[in-house]
Design a protein around this motif. Structure first.
Motif, PDB file in Angstrom:
ATOM      1  N   SER A 173      25.166  35.609  58.849  1.00  0.00           N
ATOM      2  CA  SER A 173      25.047  36.093  57.463  1.00  0.00           C
ATOM      3  C   SER A 173      24.170  37.331  57.326  1.00  0.00           C
ATOM      4  CB  SER A 173      24.530  34.979  56.529  1.00  0.00           C
ATOM      5  OG  SER A 173      25.416  33.883  56.524  1.00  0.00           O
ATOM      6  N   MET A 174      23.904  38.027  58.435  1.00  0.00           N
ATOM      7  CA  MET A 174      23.066  39.223  58.397  1.00  0.00           C
ATOM      8  C   MET A 174      23.931  40.461  58.238  1.00  0.00           C
ATOM      9  SD  MET A 174      20.283  38.197  61.311  1.00  0.00           S
ATOM     10  CE  MET A 174      19.303  36.694  61.084  1.00  0.00           C
ATOM     11  N   ARG A 175      23.458  41.398  57.410  1.00  0.00           N
ATOM     12  CA  ARG A 175      24.243  42.576  57.062  1.00  0.00           C
ATOM     13  C   ARG A 175      23.626  43.829  57.671  1.00  0.00           C
ATOM     14  NH1 ARG A 175      25.020  38.563  53.721  1.00  0.00           N
ATOM     15  NH2 ARG A 175      26.998  38.406  52.578  1.00  0.00           N
ATOM     16  N   LEU A 176      24.450  44.534  58.433  1.00  0.00           N
ATOM     17  CA  LEU A 176      23.971  45.698  59.161  1.00  0.00           C
ATOM     18  C   LEU A 176      23.623  46.872  58.258  1.00  0.00           C
ATOM     19  CD1 LEU A 176      26.491  45.704  62.156  1.00  0.00           C
ATOM     20  CD2 LEU A 176      24.289  44.524  61.968  1.00  0.00           C
ATOM     21  N   LYS A 177      24.232  46.936  57.085  1.00  0.00           N
ATOM     22  CA  LYS A 177      24.079  48.107  56.216  1.00  0.00           C
ATOM     23  C   LYS A 177      22.622  48.426  55.902  1.00  0.00           C
ATOM     24  CE  LYS A 177      24.624  45.253  52.024  1.00  0.00           C
ATOM     25  NZ  LYS A 177      25.445  45.020  50.814  1.00  0.00           N
ATOM     26  N   TYR A 178      21.771  47.398  55.833  1.00  0.00           N
ATOM     27  CA  TYR A 178      20.383  47.625  55.460  1.00  0.00           C
ATOM     28  C   TYR A 178      19.632  48.461  56.500  1.00  0.00           C
ATOM     29  CZ  TYR A 178      21.105  43.818  52.092  1.00  0.00           C
ATOM     30  OH  TYR A 178      21.570  43.036  51.069  1.00  0.00           O
ATOM     31  N   SER A 179      20.143  48.501  57.732  1.00  0.00           N
ATOM     32  CA  SER A 179      19.403  49.144  58.823  1.00  0.00           C
ATOM     33  C   SER A 179      19.924  50.527  59.184  1.00  0.00           C
ATOM     34  CB  SER A 179      19.410  48.229  60.055  1.00  0.00           C
ATOM     35  OG  SER A 179      18.615  47.080  59.816  1.00  0.00           O
ATOM     36  N   ASN A 180      20.661  51.154  58.269  1.00  0.00           N
ATOM     37  CA  ASN A 180      21.039  52.547  58.468  1.00  0.00           C
ATOM     38  C   ASN A 180      19.784  53.406  58.341  1.00  0.00           C
ATOM     39  OD1 ASN A 180      21.957  55.249  58.170  1.00  0.00           O
ATOM     40  ND2 ASN A 180      23.888  54.564  57.297  1.00  0.00           N
ATOM     41  N   PRO A 181      19.445  54.202  59.369  1.00  0.00           N
ATOM     42  CA  PRO A 181      18.184  54.958  59.332  1.00  0.00           C
ATOM     43  C   PRO A 181      18.117  56.019  58.246  1.00  0.00           C
ATOM     44  CG  PRO A 181      19.514  55.607  61.218  1.00  0.00           C
ATOM     45  CD  PRO A 181      20.172  54.398  60.633  1.00  0.00           C
ATOM     46  N   ILE A 182      19.239  56.374  57.630  1.00  0.00           N
ATOM     47  CA  ILE A 182      19.199  57.406  56.594  1.00  0.00           C
ATOM     48  C   ILE A 182      18.335  56.971  55.418  1.00  0.00           C
ATOM     49  CG2 ILE A 182      21.221  56.715  55.250  1.00  0.00           C
ATOM     50  CD1 ILE A 182      20.199  60.316  56.269  1.00  0.00           C
ATOM     51  N   TYR A 183      18.227  55.647  55.181  1.00  0.00           N
ATOM     52  CA  TYR A 183      17.395  55.181  54.070  1.00  0.00           C
ATOM     53  C   TYR A 183      15.915  55.468  54.309  1.00  0.00           C
ATOM     54  CZ  TYR A 183      21.689  52.749  52.837  1.00  0.00           C
ATOM     55  OH  TYR A 183      22.996  52.449  52.527  1.00  0.00           O
ATOM     56  N   LEU A 184      15.536  55.644  55.576  1.00  0.00           N
ATOM     57  CA  LEU A 184      14.142  55.956  55.877  1.00  0.00           C
ATOM     58  C   LEU A 184      13.788  57.402  55.566  1.00  0.00           C
ATOM     59  CD1 LEU A 184      13.782  53.888  59.150  1.00  0.00           C
ATOM     60  CD2 LEU A 184      12.584  53.486  56.980  1.00  0.00           C
ATOM     61  N   ASP A 185      14.799  58.233  55.340  1.00  0.00           N
ATOM     62  CA  ASP A 185      14.524  59.613  54.930  1.00  0.00           C
ATOM     63  C   ASP A 185      13.794  59.630  53.594  1.00  0.00           C
ATOM     64  OD1 ASP A 185      14.933  62.524  55.420  1.00  0.00           O
ATOM     65  OD2 ASP A 185      16.054  62.372  53.543  1.00  0.00           O
ATOM     66  N   ASP A 186      14.231  58.786  52.658  1.00  0.00           N
ATOM     67  CA  ASP A 186      13.537  58.685  51.371  1.00  0.00           C
ATOM     68  C   ASP A 186      12.106  58.207  51.567  1.00  0.00           C
ATOM     69  OD1 ASP A 186      15.720  59.471  49.869  1.00  0.00           O
ATOM     70  OD2 ASP A 186      16.394  57.432  49.441  1.00  0.00           O
ATOM     71  N   VAL A 187      11.924  57.195  52.409  1.00  0.00           N
ATOM     72  CA  VAL A 187      10.587  56.638  52.634  1.00  0.00           C
ATOM     73  C   VAL A 187       9.671  57.694  53.247  1.00  0.00           C
ATOM     74  CG1 VAL A 187       9.270  54.792  53.731  1.00  0.00           C
ATOM     75  CG2 VAL A 187      11.603  54.340  52.924  1.00  0.00           C
ATOM     76  N   ALA A 188      10.195  58.437  54.222  1.00  0.00           N
ATOM     77  CA  ALA A 188       9.386  59.471  54.879  1.00  0.00           C
ATOM     78  C   ALA A 188       9.009  60.589  53.912  1.00  0.00           C
ATOM     79  CB  ALA A 188      10.139  60.035  56.080  1.00  0.00           C
TER      80      ALA A 188
END
Length: 289
Positions: A173-188
């Protein structure tokens, strides 16, 4: 205490699977069995923190070690960060403790983060978006990031496809979408003074990870979770050049042992002057040791 000059390497990515001497939930046993089968693990049981320390001490390798707080999303019992840090302190000649806090804990998690750094010597924080079920740039996580940035310690995020749940029914039941590194661009961008480590070759988003790391100087990449013989050529090329000062050795212990990782790393076409940066010197700068 840790003497970095006496170490041949620093492993930035090791897991404390049984840190507190407690037997895990039955669901966690099934999960661990799936992981062991996927990686062909040589261990009859997940190694304890003292067993991990003994292994690394024998090899003169330092190790960043952490649990994963994914209780809310997975139902697996949360490990006690304080006890984890205390165990690591008993083996401070080789172990460097990171903690893990589900960002859904909000302000409670932020208070915990500050307490762990100030009173328990925690040197960073581990996030696993797939296991914790959140997008890293979700604004609800920002109160925790603010605390981490204020404490001046790094945050390490799992990225890419994960062996966690691989081959299990529905991927557990784990979803890979959450671990796309592009989301870390916002965090950085929003936390420019927080050092961010993107863990693993970020399959199938390796180019996105390299784009973020080359664009944001507070972003690093660790090479854990894969044998180096499977690294994509573009990752090796960037590690050898543009990102040579922000790429880190990580094994993903106990799934992959440093013995296996280092043996395969020696066969890579890496510049001789880059190897010591990846194996130890970059980690020393990141961790300020």
């Amino acid at each position: 205490m840790l003497d970095p000059d006496a170490l041949i390497a620093i492993d930035i990515h090791t897991h404390a699977e049984e840190p507190c001497g407690t037997h895990a939930d039955d669901g966690y046993d099934d999960f661990q069995a799936g992981m062991a089968a996927y990686f062909k693990s040589p261990f009859p049981h997940p190694p304890t923190v003292p067993e991990t320390a003994a292994y690394y001490r024998e090899r003169k390798i330092g190790a960043v070690i952490f649990p994963v707080d994914a209780e809310r999303e997975t139902g697996f019992r949360r490990y006690n960060n304080e006890e984890m840090a205390e165990l690591a302190a008993e083996h401070s000649d080789v172990l460097i403790p990171f903690a893990s806090i589900d960002p859904a804990k909000g302000k409670v998690g932020a208070r915990e983060a500050r307490r762990l750094v100030e009173h328990f010597g925690v040197r960073g924080f581990k996030f696993h978006p797939t296991m914790q079920g959140f997008y890293p740039n979700d604004r609800s996580a920002y109160v925790l990031y603010e605390a981490i940035q204020e404490c001046g310690v790094p945050a390490l995020f799992h990225t890419g496809q994960t062996a966690v749940g691989a081959g299990m029914r529905g991927g557990n039941s784990m979803r890979l979408k959450y671990s796309n590194p592009i989301y870390l661009d916002d965090v950085a961008a929003d936390f420019p003074d927080m050092q961010i480590v993107m863990a693993h070759p970020s399959f199938p988003w390796q180019v996105e990870a390299l784009a973020v790391a080359t664009h944001k100087p507070n972003v690093w990449i660790d090479l854990s979770g894969w044998s180096p013989k499977y690294f994509p050529p573009i990752l090796v090329r960037y590690a050898n050049s543009l990102l040579k000062d922000r790429v880190l050795f990580g094994s993903d212990w106990p799934a992959i042992t440093p013995d296996r990782w280092l043996a395969d790393f020696e066969k890579l076409d890496m510049k001789e002057e880059v190897k010591p940066l990846i194996l130890k010197e970059n980690a020393r700068r990141l961790l300020k040791i």
